[in-house]
Design a protein around this motif. Structure first.
Motif: not given
Length: 745
Positions: A704-710, A640-645, A627-633, A712-716
């Protein structure tokens, strides 16, 4: 406009409000549908249909409560999928090409009704949707309206309607009529809800996003070319005709084939000559692409293609149509042409690949006459050739990237050879595919070895992690564990089961406790208890060196570095000093154990979810990301953004998009920027994912990290299915549209 971050709670509340309104929306739609009972019965053509309508309405009233309760949950699921950016969902009512041979008449009719429902609802809410799109986009912080960013689109409501209807325990014919009744009633009621949602957003300070103005081409008077290109109903393409083609009914030796005149051969032009194949396939392409509302651009592109083809493809089509002797051949030509049209219009494919597909079309048209079922057989050499050329090409985002020339040059040569050959049938495609694969494999042998090495490392890690999980479960049942300090308890439930598992997997002699690591558990628990008497202290002093050495060897066995091991042993020495002073350890609870895990991670480094672990060499071989390497903008607007819903108000962990399967292509935002990767491998138990780039480099992570990146907008997700499958699905969608416009077809 209020700043975007302050509007995100408003946006989330709007989504939840829309889902909550689903119950009332369904009740109003059912009430409106019941109000048309008399008219429906009067319009019924025969007594059987009147009875079916009567029974369907009675059952609708009986199931009103269940439908009203289920609809909000279905809506929330659809909204979550849209927010998560799981790729563009298939339109409501779509039948995939691969499913056509398996669906029956009731399913086809259901798909037709859903499609009609989608069209009716979209028409009924058009005015209100424009306003809602602007407000929802503004609530997400967008300056311009992007209608596909609105999760509350009408197709989400129609898909949810289909979901709850399909789940109802009623006959298929009743479900079809429910879709018809509720589809007609849903539009006006949804328009009312859209108005309420827009008013609510305005009341909370949201101002609509702007509309981006795009200059259009100057208007000109219609000429002969425009008249020739005007869309006309397709003469052949319907769901039933496709089903007959795939089942072989349209072949001359098939029972009930061409006899009976179900489909006529290709129509003749005014002078008796066959009409141009381009004019025949144009309406189908027009209908498939109409839903994305780029009709003018599509028409210009198709007309330009006709002019550029000149006597090439167009001339070949003309010649081929003179060879059509069976309805199946005529339909096959139309399907192949439309399939190529869809592939050539796929923006995910680079321009040189699209050009190669257009160049290949004459050869595919010739093949369609001799073997019209090639596109339905996934193992057909021509189908595999198309799959390979399109799927492999997704590895590059630009034709200037390294490796693309080595891919496209032999592909162009293979296409030229297929077009030039006079041999009909599948053999040339099989030979071309074998040659291409051999060429590509030679240039990628080193990359293949790297992937295989990474897979072996991840397999080993998953096997160890699964065994360690079972050992940790056994450890939790120990009575003496409750007396241990939180750091020690966390150690025995996390890193130490990894040590025991690694020792067992590496043991070739069948020993009960290889390395003595299991026997060290009671020793460690005893060592941190208070030792107040001189005899107890002396006993601890005698036994500590062996215990410490066993712990050192165990941690090094699974790959912990010397610095990490020293940090943990220093902390353990502090606990032993407390034990010698007689200071009792506080029994740990859930909170103190969590703090113990955090402290342990500070000493040994972070573990994966569930206490899993990848050794440094395993992480290096596989490009493992934590997770520390997947904190990009955030990079990708769609996620991005509201995907945390999507993780839910209950704080549940994010889920991996269902469309992300082995073979999927994604864009990742890493430290060096965005890059293209293929999900090339999923571990047998689904605990680890491995992505591979065009260069052969690997990147691995947990689901789980892949889902989190989705989120966070860093995986599409770029493509979750084969490109050719999507092109053929578009053919089926065109047939479904034709069927919807022609009752009984």
């Amino acid at each position: 406009m209020t700043s975007a971050p302050s509007l995100l709670p408003v946006y989330r509340a709007c989504i939840k409000e829309a889902a909550a309104q689903g119950r009332d929306l369904m009740q109003r739609a059912i009430l409106r549908a019941q109000g048309t009972t008399a008219g429906r019965l009067a319009r019924a053509a025969d007594p059987l249909e009147r009875q079916l309508v009567h029974d369907a309405l009675q059952l609708l009233a009986r199931h009103e409560g269940a439908l009203s309760v289920a609809y909000p949950q279905a809506l929330l699921a659809e909204f979550s999928l849209a927010i998560a950016g799981n790729g563009t969902p298939r339109p409501a009512g779509t039948l995939s090409f691969a499913e056509l041979e398996l669906v029956d008449d009731d399913q086809v009719q259901e798909g037709v009704e859903v499609l009609r429902t989608q069209q009716a609802v979209a028409s009924a809410v058009e005015g209100e949707l424009v306003q809602l799109n602007a407000l929802v986009c503004a609530a997400q912080g967008l300056r311009n309206v992007q209608s596909d960013r609105n999760p509350l689109r009408p197709d989400a409501y129609v898909r949810s309607l289909r979901t709850v209807v399909q789940q109802s325990p009623v006959p298929a014919r009743v479900r079809t009529r429910w879709l018809q009744f509720l589809g007609e009633a849903l539009g006006p009621e949804l328009a009312h809800d859209y108005g309420r949602l827009s008013a609510s957003l305005r009341a909370q300070g949201v101002s609509g996003a702007g509309f981006q103005i795009v200059a259009s081409a100057p208007a000109r008077a219609p000429g002969a070319a425009d008249a020739a290109a005007a869309p006309q109903p397709s003469t052949l393409l319907t769901i039933r005709s496709l089903q007959r083609l795939l089942s072989g009914e349209l072949e001359p030796d098939a029972p009930g084939g061409a006899r009976g005149g179900a489909h006529a051969p290709a129509p003749a032009g005014a002078n008796g000559a066959p009409a141009t194949a381009f004019a025949e396939t144009l309406p189908a392409a027009f209908e498939v692409l109409q839903e994305i509302r780029h009709v003018d651009a599509v028409m210009r592109r198709l007309r330009q293609r006709e002019r550029e083809a000149g006597q090439g493809t167009a001339g070949l089509r003309e010649a081929l149509k003179s060879e059509v002797h069976r309805p199946g051949q005529a339909l096959a030509l139309e399907v192949v042409s439309l399939m190529v049209e869809n592939l050539a219009g796929d923006e995910r494919l680079l321009q040189p690949v699209r050009q190669a597909l257009l160049a290949l079309e004459p050869a595919l048209l010739r093949l369609a006459l001799a073997d019209p079922r090639f596109f339905s057989d996934r193992l057909h050499p021509a189908r595999r050739f198309l799959d390979e050329m399109t799927t492999r090409s997704l590895a590059w985002q630009s034709e200037r990237e390294p490796g693309f020339d080595a891919f496209i040059t032999p592909l162009r040569e293979a296409v030229d050879a297929l077009v030039a050959t006079h041999v009909t049938g599948s053999e040339p495609y099989g030979f071309a595919l074998h040659t291409l694969e051999d060429t590509w494999t030679r240039t990628q042998s080193r990359e293949r070895r790297q992937r295989e090495k990474a897979v072996r490392a991840l397999l080993k890690a998953e096997q160890r992690n699964l065994l360690a999980s079972r050992l940790a479960t056994e450890m939790q049942g120990r009575n003496d564990l409750a007396l241990a300090p939180p750091e020690v308890a966390a150690f025995l439930l996390g890193p130490w089961p990894q040590v025991m598992a690694q020792a067992q997997l590496g043991d070739t002699e069948g020993r009960q406790d290889p390395g003595g690591f299991r026997a060290a558990v009671p020793e460690l628990l005893w060592s941190v208890l208070p030792h107040t008497t001189p005899a107890a202290a002396a006993r601890l002093g005698r036994r500590l060196p062996a215990l410490v050495e066993t712990i050192r060897q165990g941690l090094q066995l699974v790959g912990y570095g010397q610095v990490q091991v020293r940090h943990f042993l220093d902390r353990l020495a502090d606990l032993h000093q407390r034990a010698l002073k007689g200071t009792p350890a506080q029994p740990h609870d859930a909170d103190s154990l969590a703090r113990g895990r955090q402290e342990l991670e500070g000493l040994l480094g972070p573990a994966l979810e569930g206490g899993s672990w990848l050794a440094p060499d395993e992480a290096q071989q596989t490009g493992f990301m934590d997770s520390a390497l997947a904190t990009g903008q955030p990079l990708f607007q769609a996620t991005e953004g509201p995907g945390s819903l999507v993780s839910g108000a209950d704080g549940s962990p994010p889920e991996l998009p269902a469309a992300l399967q082995a073979g999927s292509w994604v864009d990742l935002q890493l430290e060096g920027g965005a890059s293209r990767w293929q999900l090339s491998w999923i571990s047998p138990h689904g605990t680890l994912l491995m992505f591979t780039g065009a260069s052969g480099r690997t990147q691995s992570m947990t689901p789980r990290l892949a889902a989190t990146m989705v989120q966070a907008g860093t995986l599409r997700l770029v493509s979750g299915a084969a490109v050719v499958d999507g092109a053929l699905d578009a053919v089926a969608q065109a047939a479904l549209r034709n069927s919807a416009e022609r009752p009984g077809s």
